[in-house]
Design a protein around this motif. Structure first.
Motif, PDB file in Angstrom:
ATOM      1  N   ASN A  19      28.598 -62.331  11.735  1.00 11.55           N
ATOM      2  CA  ASN A  19      27.584 -61.353  12.145  1.00 11.55           C
ATOM      3  C   ASN A  19      27.976 -60.612  13.426  1.00 11.55           C
ATOM      4  N   PHE A  20      29.258 -60.332  13.538  1.00  2.00           N
ATOM      5  CA  PHE A  20      29.780 -59.776  14.785  1.00  2.00           C
ATOM      6  C   PHE A  20      29.083 -58.487  15.197  1.00  2.00           C
ATOM      7  N   GLN A  21      29.035 -57.511  14.284  1.00  4.56           N
ATOM      8  CA  GLN A  21      28.459 -56.217  14.639  1.00  4.56           C
ATOM      9  C   GLN A  21      26.996 -56.343  15.025  1.00  4.56           C
ATOM     10  N   ALA A  22      26.207 -57.026  14.188  1.00  7.44           N
ATOM     11  CA  ALA A  22      24.770 -57.141  14.454  1.00  7.44           C
ATOM     12  C   ALA A  22      24.505 -57.907  15.734  1.00  7.44           C
ATOM     13  N   ASP A  23      25.241 -59.001  15.943  1.00  6.06           N
ATOM     14  CA  ASP A  23      24.991 -59.813  17.131  1.00  6.06           C
ATOM     15  C   ASP A  23      25.450 -59.123  18.406  1.00  6.06           C
ATOM     16  N   MET A  24      26.560 -58.407  18.339  1.00  5.80           N
ATOM     17  CA  MET A  24      27.005 -57.668  19.525  1.00  5.80           C
ATOM     18  C   MET A  24      26.019 -56.569  19.871  1.00  5.80           C
ATOM     19  N   LEU A  25      25.583 -55.830  18.862  1.00  5.84           N
ATOM     20  CA  LEU A  25      24.638 -54.753  19.104  1.00  5.84           C
ATOM     21  C   LEU A  25      23.333 -55.306  19.676  1.00  5.84           C
ATOM     22  N   GLU A  26      22.873 -56.432  19.129  1.00  6.89           N
ATOM     23  CA  GLU A  26      21.645 -57.041  19.635  1.00  6.89           C
ATOM     24  C   GLU A  26      21.800 -57.495  21.083  1.00  6.89           C
ATOM     25  N   ALA A  27      22.939 -58.095  21.392  1.00  2.00           N
ATOM     26  CA  ALA A  27      23.166 -58.574  22.758  1.00  2.00           C
ATOM     27  C   ALA A  27      23.206 -57.427  23.756  1.00  2.00           C
ATOM     28  N   VAL A  28      23.907 -56.358  23.398  1.00  2.00           N
ATOM     29  CA  VAL A  28      23.999 -55.204  24.303  1.00  2.00           C
ATOM     30  C   VAL A  28      22.632 -54.557  24.490  1.00  2.00           C
ATOM     31  N   ASN A  29      21.931 -54.321  23.398  1.00  2.00           N
ATOM     32  CA  ASN A  29      20.659 -53.608  23.496  1.00  2.00           C
ATOM     33  C   ASN A  29      19.570 -54.439  24.154  1.00  2.00           C
ATOM     34  N   ALA A  30      19.652 -55.759  24.043  1.00  2.00           N
ATOM     35  CA  ALA A  30      18.694 -56.611  24.750  1.00  2.00           C
ATOM     36  C   ALA A  30      18.878 -56.472  26.254  1.00  2.00           C
ATOM     37  N   ARG A  31      20.122 -56.421  26.696  1.00  2.00           N
ATOM     38  CA  ARG A  31      20.386 -56.238  28.129  1.00  2.00           C
ATOM     39  C   ARG A  31      19.916 -54.864  28.590  1.00  2.00           C
ATOM     40  N   ARG A  32      20.189 -53.852  27.779  1.00  2.00           N
ATOM     41  CA  ARG A  32      19.781 -52.509  28.171  1.00  2.00           C
ATOM     42  C   ARG A  32      18.263 -52.376  28.209  1.00  2.00           C
ATOM     43  N   ALA A  33      17.569 -53.053  27.300  1.00  2.00           N
ATOM     44  CA  ALA A  33      16.108 -52.975  27.264  1.00  2.00           C
ATOM     45  C   ALA A  33      15.465 -53.691  28.447  1.00  2.00           C
ATOM     46  N   ALA A  34      16.168 -54.673  29.010  1.00  2.00           N
ATOM     47  CA  ALA A  34      15.600 -55.452  30.106  1.00  2.00           C
ATOM     48  C   ALA A  34      15.861 -54.849  31.474  1.00  2.00           C
ATOM     49  N   GLY A  35      16.843 -53.949  31.551  1.00  5.25           N
ATOM     50  CA  GLY A  35      17.244 -53.477  32.862  1.00  5.25           C
ATOM     51  C   GLY A  35      18.125 -54.528  33.508  1.00  5.25           C
ATOM     52  N   ALA A  36      18.840 -54.163  34.562  1.00  2.00           N
ATOM     53  CA  ALA A  36      19.753 -55.114  35.181  1.00  2.00           C
ATOM     54  C   ALA A  36      20.089 -54.706  36.603  1.00  2.00           C
ATOM     55  N   SER A  37      20.378 -55.721  37.399  1.00  2.00           N
ATOM     56  CA  SER A  37      20.926 -55.491  38.722  1.00  2.00           C
ATOM     57  C   SER A  37      22.433 -55.658  38.624  1.00  2.00           C
ATOM     58  N   CYS A  38      23.162 -54.602  38.943  1.00  2.00           N
ATOM     59  CA  CYS A  38      24.615 -54.619  38.814  1.00  2.00           C
ATOM     60  C   CYS A  38      25.292 -54.630  40.179  1.00  2.00           C
ATOM     61  N   GLY A  39      24.774 -55.461  41.064  1.00  2.00           N
ATOM     62  CA  GLY A  39      25.386 -55.658  42.372  1.00  2.00           C
ATOM     63  C   GLY A  39      25.580 -54.380  43.144  1.00  2.00           C
ATOM     64  N   ALA A  40      26.823 -54.135  43.529  1.00  2.00           N
ATOM     65  CA  ALA A  40      27.137 -52.960  44.330  1.00  2.00           C
ATOM     66  C   ALA A  40      26.890 -51.655  43.583  1.00  2.00           C
ATOM     67  N   GLY A 100      24.181 -51.080  41.929  1.00  2.00           N
ATOM     68  CA  GLY A 100      22.768 -50.781  42.039  1.00  2.00           C
ATOM     69  C   GLY A 100      21.911 -51.398  40.951  1.00  2.00           C
ATOM     70  N   GLN A 101      20.643 -51.052  41.035  1.00  2.00           N
ATOM     71  CA  GLN A 101      19.648 -51.544  40.073  1.00  2.00           C
ATOM     72  C   GLN A 101      19.512 -50.534  38.936  1.00  2.00           C
ATOM     73  N   PHE A 102      19.540 -51.022  37.705  1.00  6.36           N
ATOM     74  CA  PHE A 102      19.438 -50.147  36.543  1.00  6.36           C
ATOM     75  C   PHE A 102      18.138 -50.422  35.803  1.00  6.36           C
ATOM     76  N   PRO A 103      17.323 -49.393  35.571  1.00  8.43           N
ATOM     77  CA  PRO A 103      16.088 -49.580  34.808  1.00  8.43           C
ATOM     78  C   PRO A 103      16.416 -49.756  33.327  1.00  8.43           C
ATOM     79  N   PRO A 104      15.437 -50.145  32.520  1.00  7.87           N
ATOM     80  CA  PRO A 104      15.671 -50.207  31.069  1.00  7.87           C
ATOM     81  C   PRO A 104      16.126 -48.852  30.547  1.00  7.87           C
ATOM     82  N   VAL A 105      17.065 -48.893  29.612  1.00  3.41           N
ATOM     83  CA  VAL A 105      17.606 -47.660  29.026  1.00  3.41           C
ATOM     84  C   VAL A 105      17.608 -47.762  27.504  1.00  3.41           C
ATOM     85  N   ALA A 106      17.815 -46.643  26.854  1.00  2.57           N
ATOM     86  CA  ALA A 106      17.732 -46.570  25.393  1.00  2.57           C
ATOM     87  C   ALA A 106      18.797 -47.422  24.712  1.00  2.57           C
TER      88      ALA A 106
END
Length: 219
Positions: free
Chosen positions: A80-101, A103-109
């Protein structure tokens, strides 16, 4: 042959994404494969005037393993490589993230899987395995923009994360998200498409897996 340790290389600087027409080198992460068969000879014809002998039971052959699912060579045989990779990436993007130096990233599409970007990623992972190197620059001098164009992706902006040595999607994603530049690549709101490939190393390579993750937005 002794097994290689699951080495993971240290991080290297991560250049910022650029947009067309400049080629982009974005997001460098350096974290650190049988069969057989046979056939039965036909039984001799019965001899005239003699009773036909009863053949001895033939043991059932051991079932052959199922053929590999198409495309597993480019997924390190991860199910399930494609589906699981896409899910993992989009879950991170939906949550927003702090990327250290970075900066802070809000949720994105969410991103959409793109076959051309996946082809571009596969070509680069194949190249790294075939020639045992680790770099955003291909053995022919190409960069991610060149490779995306050659794969038929008419891009406005592109970026790339690479990694080597990880055995799972969770492991490689964790490494990328813990690196400021790669995290920023994953969270870049300009990107709309993604394609990823993982190719297993061999006895001649330094690492057991080679990952390429390509991002982009088409024109």
């Amino acid at each position: 042959m002794s097994a290689r340790p699951a080495a993971i290389r240290p991080l290297a600087p991560c250049p910022a994404p650029l947009t067309a027409p400049a080629a982009v080198l974005a997001g460098l992460l350096v974290l650190a494969g049988c069969g057989g068969g046979g056939s039965d000879s036909p039984a001799p014809p019965p001899v005239a005037g003699l009773p036909t002998p009863t053949p001895s039971p033939v043991p059932s052959p051991t079932p052959a393993p199922p053929p590999p699912t198409p495309g597993t060579r480019l997924t390190c045989s991860i199910p399930n490589f494609q589906a699981d990779m896409l899910e993992a990436v989009n879950a991170r993007r939906a949550a927003g993230a702090s990327c250290g130096a970075q900066g802070q990233f809000p949720p994105v599409a969410a991103l959409t899987w793109n076959a051309a970007l996946a082809q571009s990623a596969a070509g680069h992972s194949d190249d790294m395995v075939a020639r045992n190197f680790f770099s955003h620059t291909g053995s022919n001098g190409s960069n991610v923009g060149d490779r995306a164009t050659a794969a038929g992706y008419n891009w406005r902006t592109v970026g790339e994360n690479i990694a080597a040595g990880q055995s799972s999607i969770a492991q490689v994603m964790d490494g990328w998200m813990k690196s400021d530049g790669h995290c920023a690549n994953l969270m870049n709101a300009q990107y709309r498409d993604i394609g990823v490939a993982c190719v297993s190393g061999n006895a001649n390579t330094s690492y057991r897996t080679y990952w390429t993750q390509n991002f982009g937005a088409a024109r």
